[in-house]
Design an enzyme around this catalytic site. Structure first.
Site, PDB file in Angstrom:
ATOM      1  N   GLU A  48      58.098   9.344  -4.272  1.00  0.00           N
ATOM      2  CA  GLU A  48      59.419   8.875  -4.214  1.00  0.00           C
ATOM      3  C   GLU A  48      60.489   9.584  -5.132  1.00  0.00           C
ATOM      4  O   GLU A  48      60.238   9.611  -6.181  1.00  0.00           O
ATOM      5  CB  GLU A  48      59.579   7.410  -4.432  1.00  0.00           C
ATOM      6  CG  GLU A  48      59.568   6.370  -3.254  1.00  0.00           C
ATOM      7  CD  GLU A  48      59.769   5.024  -3.675  1.00  0.00           C
ATOM      8  OE1 GLU A  48      60.584   5.028  -4.336  1.00  0.00           O
ATOM      9  OE2 GLU A  48      58.899   4.210  -3.108  1.00  0.00           O
ATOM     10  N   ASP A  59      68.537  -1.390  -8.646  1.00  0.00           N
ATOM     11  CA  ASP A  59      67.822  -0.816  -9.679  1.00  0.00           C
ATOM     12  C   ASP A  59      68.013  -1.358 -10.989  1.00  0.00           C
ATOM     13  O   ASP A  59      69.112  -1.756 -11.286  1.00  0.00           O
ATOM     14  CB  ASP A  59      67.937   0.541  -9.869  1.00  0.00           C
ATOM     15  CG  ASP A  59      67.306   1.462  -8.673  1.00  0.00           C
ATOM     16  OD1 ASP A  59      66.026   1.304  -8.438  1.00  0.00           O
ATOM     17  OD2 ASP A  59      67.896   2.165  -7.810  1.00  0.00           O
ATOM     18  N   TYR A 173      57.607  -1.269   2.772  1.00  0.00           N
ATOM     19  CA  TYR A 173      58.098  -1.572   1.472  1.00  0.00           C
ATOM     20  C   TYR A 173      58.158  -3.133   1.210  1.00  0.00           C
ATOM     21  O   TYR A 173      59.159  -3.540   1.595  1.00  0.00           O
ATOM     22  CB  TYR A 173      59.151  -0.746   0.886  1.00  0.00           C
ATOM     23  CG  TYR A 173      59.324  -0.415  -0.545  1.00  0.00           C
ATOM     24  CD1 TYR A 173      58.920  -1.362  -1.519  1.00  0.00           C
ATOM     25  CD2 TYR A 173      59.628   0.934  -1.114  1.00  0.00           C
ATOM     26  CE1 TYR A 173      59.106  -1.357  -2.736  1.00  0.00           C
ATOM     27  CE2 TYR A 173      59.799   0.806  -2.517  1.00  0.00           C
ATOM     28  CZ  TYR A 173      59.565   0.050  -3.308  1.00  0.00           C
ATOM     29  OH  TYR A 173      59.505   0.299  -4.496  1.00  0.00           O
TER      30      TYR A 173
END
Lengths: 270, 406
Positions: A48, A59, A173
């Site tokens: 990634e 994040d 994911y």
């Protein structure tokens, strides 16, 4: 099927757990990013690549700081694409771009996806694009044979999780914790049950990310999942004092990835 | 007193869009919380008890209705249309922000949330949230960019006095947009127990709708007061636009009144060059920021651009999605006002009316003076005076001092 789908599909069929490292493109510069990709090419199943963004709400502090460093170094999408296009064997390590929808929308969906494909990228993860908003991008990705990876979290309801699982391409994911990316000391107790359930709904491999910081955690997760994504604990290696010793950070990242590969039982890592 | 009540306006479509703007561009982790919030808000809207509780707070705690005041000397100075001021500066805590924070904290209490978080730029929304939390006995964490903590020390102290924890944000530009990022991150990890009181009509659906509805008391009161005090609706209504909550609250009840011209004023800063202003509707383009599709200031890659305004409350690179929609339909016109003109209007209102406006509101006053001067004495212009200017006195002094030296 593209390189990512083939590679992960083959590994799952062989019972090999996928190792998907995350690094930021351009932290501290694109030459280093290229060197890291080289160093990971015989360790990782896929990689990634985070496209730095100024306002990454999904994040944690480690990756945001990494994005800030990359942007301060002047990293642009154009330069990232050029670096990747120059790499000798772009398909040896399948690449996935982790990118905010803010950036995709600004470039235009068609032009962004075309550029990703020309850069040898085979998958996209768009952490701020909900499944409900992803139809248009999904259609463009299908046309260009780019896998749009969807995300499921512990707060996703079963009804939505089934639809999201069915739509995901490349892999699914599974976000291990409710929250942001970053290392955690302990993984949630219900993680294994959740992943096992999600796997029943998914045709593509299920990989688990967010919060996996130690090889031992990766081994535990791999007992129920098809693979793991390792982000902050690798990116952290880029955050220290550089002092011109870029090779050593690249090497540290490789060593760390090897340790995770060993925990997943990869033969070359023994 | 029917106007000082809570009356929700028209909702956006099922995906949370006003026209093409709005929606939800957030991590999957937040989806369930946003859906729960939407459902809880819909339910509260239908509950007479909630409406009564909020109306009671607005009247007895905030001090509403706020006056609609005829600014006689300001009008004479402009030499044209009458200028009337909607006095949100007279609310408890000195600005319109309290209308929203009380509504949201009351809602959070209904949802059994035990903790409140908020972001703040200049600190006005942080103070208003800390106030509402003190009133309801809920713990409150306010995220504030480190740079803003330094610049707005008195508000930081007020928040602490009110029992809130101020969390300085050290990431990115260390200002309002990073405070929003940080509050969103907290919320992602704490959604089960925590409500995020967003301070403007921005963010993912249902926030823009909810904040607009809580602020729409401004426009409803103005509408009724206009009819009571001058027997008709105004010709022109002006409000400043940062994220756009005071403007959305003022405009939304007047959207259906075709004869009322609506004008939003963005921060024109030093110039129209990149990085010199905070005017996305005037100089930006549609894009994604903070969970919503709306006008935004971005570079060609999609990175958020730095912004500048003399007013910390307008210093934001995005704007509420409903404003983008109103711009697209042409129902509201948007313009911008420079730092210098706002500063001049700040002084004029102080000297002519004895009112120190917030620098945010001074942008609207400046444009009102210009507009009024071009109109006949029969025309009526209403300005939303969104907050008082005590908080800006030190900054204005600094700026005027600099001017004297040059």
């Amino acid at each position: 099927m593209n390189e990512l789908e083939l590679r992960l599909g083959r590994q799952r069929a062989a019972g090999k757990k996928a190792l998907i490292p995350f690094i930021t493109a351009g932290d501290p510069d694109l030459d280093t990013t290229s060197a890291i990709l080289d160093a990971l090419s015989d360790v990782a199943s896929a990689c990634e690549l985070g496209i730095p963004y100024s306002d990454p709400i999904a994040d944690g502090p480690v990756i945001q700081a990494s994005y800030t460093r990359a942007l301060e170094a002047g990293t642009t999408l154009e330069q990232i694409a050029r670096m990747l296009a120059c790499r000798p064997t772009p398909s040896a390590l399948p690449l996935i771009w982790m990118v905010s929808y803010a950036i995709i929308y600004r470039q235009g969906l068609d032009s962004f996806v075309a550029r990703a494909r020309q850069s040898g990228v085979s998958g996209l993860i768009v952490p701020d694009l909900l499944f409900e908003e992803s139809d248009t991008l999904q259609a463009v990705c299908e046309r260009e044979h780019l896998a749009l990876v969807q995300l499921i979290t512990p707060t996703t309801t079963s009804e939505r999780a089934q639809r999201i699982a069915a739509a995901s391409r490349g892999f699914l994911y599974y976000v291990s914790v409710a929250g942001i990316t970053g290392e955690r000391n302990a993984l949630p107790a219900e993680l294994c049950d959740n992943v096992a359930r999600v796997r029943e709904w998914s045709d593509v491999p299920v990989c688990v990310g967010f919060g996996i910081s130690r090889p031992e955690q990766a081994r535990q997760v791999a007992e129920v999942a098809d693979g793991v994504v390792i982000g902050s604990s690798l990116v952290r290696e880029l955050s220290g004092d550089w002092g011109g010793s870029e090779t050593s950070a690249v090497e540290r990242i490789r060593q760390k990835a090897l340790a995770f590969a060993a925990a997943l039982g990869h033969p070359q890592a023994d | 007193m029917g106007e000082t009540t809570f009356e929700p306006g028209p909702p956006p479509d099922a995906s949370g869009r006003f026209g093409e703007f709005g929606g939800r561009f957030v991590p999957e982790t937040l989806m369930r919380a946003l859906r729960e919030l939407e459902a809880a808000y819909d339910e509260a809207c239908r509950d007479p008890l909630f409406q009564r509780q909020l109306a009671d707070l607005l009247k007895h705690y905030v001090g509403r209705p706020s006056p609609l005041y005829f600014a006689r000397r300001l009008t004479e100075s402009a030499g044209g249309a009458q200028i009337w001021l909607k006095r949100e500066d007279l609310n408890h805590t000195g600005a319109h922000k309290i209308n929203n924070t009380l509504g949201q904290v009351l809602l959070a209490q209904r949802m059994n949330k035990s903790r409140i978080i908020a972001e703040t730029g200049a600190g006005q929304h942080g103070v208003a949230t800390a106030t509402a939390c003190a009133r309801f006995g809920l713990p409150c964490v306010v995220y504030m960019g480190e740079e803003d903590v330094r610049r707005q020390a008195p508000n930081v102290f007020s928040m602490r006095l009110l029992g809130a924890t101020v969390h300085p944000v050290q990431s990115g530009s260390r200002t309002l947009r990073d405070a929003i990022n940080e509050a969103m991150r907290d919320w992602m990890a704490s959604v089960e127990t925590t409500h995020y009181v967003i301070g403007s009509v921005v963010g993912p659906h249902p926030f823009p709708r909810m904040v607009r509805d809580f602020q729409s008391v401004i426009g409803r009161e103005t509408r009724r007061q206009a009819i009571d005090q001058f027997g008709r609706l105004p010709d022109l209504v002006i409000a400043s636009v940062g994220g756009g909550s005071n403007a959305a609250g003022m405009f939304s009840p007047l959207i259906g009144d075709d004869g009322v011209e609506l004008l939003g004023v963005e921060a024109g800063g030093r110039s129209s060059q990149r990085g010199d202003h905070a005017a996305p509707l005037s100089h930006g383009q549609p894009g994604i920021l903070h969970g919503s599709f709306s006008y935004v200031l971005q570079d060609d890659d999609g990175q958020t651009l730095p912004v500048h305004s003399i007013s910390a409350g307008l210093d934001y690179p995005g704007v509420g999605p409903e404003h983008s929609h109103w711009k697209a339909t042409g129902r509201v016109r948007y313009t911008s006002c420079t730092d210098d003109r706002a500063l001049e209007a700040f002084g004029q209102l102080a000297r002519l009316e004895g009112i120190l406006p917030a620098l945010e509101s001074a942008h609207a006053v400046a444009v009102a003076l210009e507009q009024a001067s071009r109109r006949s004495a029969d025309d009526i212009v209403v300005v939303c005076l969104s907050g008082r200017g005590d908080k800006d006195a030190a900054e204005v002094r600094r700026l005027l001092g600099e001017d004297d030296r040059t």
